[in-house]
Design a protein around this motif. Sequence first.
Motif, short mmCIF file in Angstrom:
data_model
loop_
_atom_site.label_atom_id
_atom_site.label_comp_id
_atom_site.label_asym_id
_atom_site.label_seq_id
_atom_site.Cartn_x
_atom_site.Cartn_y
_atom_site.Cartn_z
N PRO A 22 0.80 -1.22 0.00
CA PRO A 22 0.00 0.00 0.00
C PRO A 22 0.84 1.27 0.00
O PRO A 22 1.95 1.31 0.53
CB PRO A 22 -0.81 -0.12 1.29
N LEU A 24 1.08 5.18 1.34
CA LEU A 24 0.68 6.00 2.47
C LEU A 24 1.04 7.44 2.14
O LEU A 24 2.00 7.70 1.39
CB LEU A 24 1.40 5.57 3.75
N ASP A 37 -3.16 6.52 6.47
CA ASP A 37 -2.94 5.07 6.47
C ASP A 37 -1.61 4.69 7.11
O ASP A 37 -0.65 5.46 7.13
CB ASP A 37 -3.04 4.47 5.07
N HIS A 67 -7.08 7.62 8.14
CA HIS A 67 -7.12 6.46 7.25
C HIS A 67 -8.02 6.74 6.06
O HIS A 67 -9.08 7.37 6.21
CB HIS A 67 -7.65 5.23 8.00
N HIS A 74 -4.54 -1.08 5.69
CA HIS A 74 -4.39 0.37 5.80
C HIS A 74 -4.31 0.86 7.24
O HIS A 74 -4.07 2.04 7.46
CB HIS A 74 -5.54 1.07 5.07
N GLY A 146 -7.77 6.66 -1.94
CA GLY A 146 -7.76 5.40 -1.20
C GLY A 146 -7.89 4.20 -2.12
O GLY A 146 -7.23 4.11 -3.15
N CYS A 184 -4.19 3.95 -3.47
CA CYS A 184 -3.33 3.31 -2.46
C CYS A 184 -2.69 2.01 -2.92
O CYS A 184 -2.02 1.36 -2.11
CB CYS A 184 -4.12 3.08 -1.18
#
Length: 269
Positions: A22, A24, A37, A67, A74, A146, A184
């Motif tokens: 992921p 961030l 996240d 988040h 996440h 996201g 993400c």
Amino acid sequence: MHQAAPDTWILRQSKAVNYEGPFLYLLAGTDCAILFDTGATAEAERLPLRSTVDQLIGPQTSLIVAHTHAHRDHVAADGQFELRPNTIVLGHRAAEVAAFFEIVDWPYQAGTFELGGRLLEVLGIPGHEASSIAVYDPATRLLLTGDTVYPGRLYVKDMPAFSSSLDRLVAFAERRPVSHVLGCHIEMTSWPGRDYPLGTDYQPDEAPLPMTVAQLAAVRDAAVAISDRPGAHQFDDFAIFNGPCRAAFARQSARYYLATGRRRLSRRR
């Protein structure tokens, strides 16, 4: 770790640690910073997130840990920030998110958050997950989306909510000078319509992370087109998984094991 602009960092968890890989996002103002996240791995030994954040903004800088949504990949490293001074770790429920960002009419009203000389706009965009948000930063013109929009497999739990969120998100983006739409994950290859199978930890020919408002609109249009057709639907820049999609996940597993076997065979040669 990439500094995209002053006081703006894009971090990515290594796929060697967790296949989700992921992204961030860390944004700082004159009063505080906000981290969107915390990744897919809890242990600091495997994901040294807090130390990385402290290196970038300083250990005494006030920090909000927020988040893009509440899924495990996440929020896993939230615990690294529980004892950090001057830090607030937000809850994961939609009501908690709405209250913090002062979104009175969730998810239809946008909220704001002031970092100090840097005002963010926050939208509720449920559909992938109940507490999903998008964030617009006028300072960089970045729109963070996201797991709702990114170059990969867009998993939809609630299609009516997903379509409604995309309608509002496209309308929002078209009224602002958005430079990049940033999600993400990356799961698409550089070849149109081809993704990496679920579980892949080696992606040498990824599609680029940044997407455009035109691609955002394409996701919206695709969701409308397949809204009454459960299953996996592949498009050039993304795929939409409408519902459980058990057969599609079985195919993903078969592709993963086939690709893994080929890689091991090529190493032996």
